[in-house]
Design an enzyme around this catalytic site. Structure first.
Site, PDB file in Angstrom:
ATOM      1  N   ASP A 120       1.236  -1.045   0.118  1.00 32.22           N
ATOM      2  CA  ASP A 120      -0.021   0.254   0.223  1.00 32.22           C
ATOM      3  C   ASP A 120       0.789   1.395  -0.092  1.00 32.22           C
ATOM      4  O   ASP A 120       1.855   1.156   0.701  1.00 32.22           O
ATOM      5  CB  ASP A 120      -1.204   0.143   1.293  1.00 32.22           C
ATOM      6  CG  ASP A 120      -1.400  -0.910   1.428  1.00 32.22           C
ATOM      7  OD1 ASP A 120      -2.490  -1.353   0.699  1.00 32.22           O
ATOM      8  OD2 ASP A 120      -2.606  -2.179   1.997  1.00 32.22           O
ATOM      9  N   ASP A 153      -7.539  -1.453  -4.879  1.00 27.63           N
ATOM     10  CA  ASP A 153      -8.185  -0.775  -3.511  1.00 27.63           C
ATOM     11  C   ASP A 153      -9.001   0.309  -4.054  1.00 27.63           C
ATOM     12  O   ASP A 153     -10.423  -0.479  -3.896  1.00 27.63           O
ATOM     13  CB  ASP A 153      -7.818  -0.682  -2.271  1.00 27.63           C
ATOM     14  CG  ASP A 153      -7.073  -1.671  -1.473  1.00 27.63           C
ATOM     15  OD1 ASP A 153      -6.899  -2.632  -1.665  1.00 27.63           O
ATOM     16  OD2 ASP A 153      -5.761  -1.205  -0.907  1.00 27.63           O
TER      17      ASP A 153
END
Length: 156
Positions: free
Chosen positions: A112, A130
């Site tokens: 991330d 995401d």
């Protein structure tokens, strides 16, 4: 119909390239300011799901992602053939699911890096996959709402 699978592949490629750039060029937890007090690139790893829940439950994620991918492909083939919005929506869900699945298989964790502070709240760090999942789910909801409205369902 293939164009929708191409959309999913493009999303996976963008997701994997951006993650590769972060892994190769940033130390873990390193932060680069994009817009002060709003947007940062922060190198982060997540062994769980959104907001870090279910940390380390990789077998669970393998099973769930496999079911989701099979389900999305089934829905694309059966229901999205005549509904462009639904097909695009499912393309985003498929691309997002596969993008994070690749990380879990090959890295044992998800990379991330997009880090936003919104009205003082430090939103959980996320990635392109995401984002694709969230956009896809929102579009699925819109497509479902529009389909129900078109059918004349007054309860929607």
């Amino acid at each position: 119909m293939y164009v929708y699978y191409i959309i999913a592949v493009i999303l996976v490629v963008i997701d994997q390239i951006t993650k590769w750039i972060v892994v190769k060029n940033m130390e873990l937890y390193e932060q680069i300011t994009i817009v002060e007090n709003f947007f940062y690139f922060t190198s982060h790893r997540n062994k769980g799901a959104a907001w870090g829940i279910l940390q380390g439950q990789m077998v669970f994620f393998y099973i769930v992602t496999t079911i989701v991918v099979i389900g999305v492909i089934y829905y694309m083939q059966k229901y999205a053939r005549n509904d462009k919005l639904l097909a695009i929506s499912l393309s985003f869900v498929l691309g997002g699911a596969i993008g994070n699945f690749i990380d879990r298989i090959f890295r044992g964790e998800v990379v991330d890096f997009m880090d936003f502070i919104i009205f003082g709240y430090d939103f959980p760090i996320f990635n392109v996959a995401d984002s694709a999942l969230v956009v896809g789910v929102i579009l699925v909801l819109i497509a479902t709402f529009l389909d129900e409205k078109k059918k004349g369902n007054k309860t929607v």
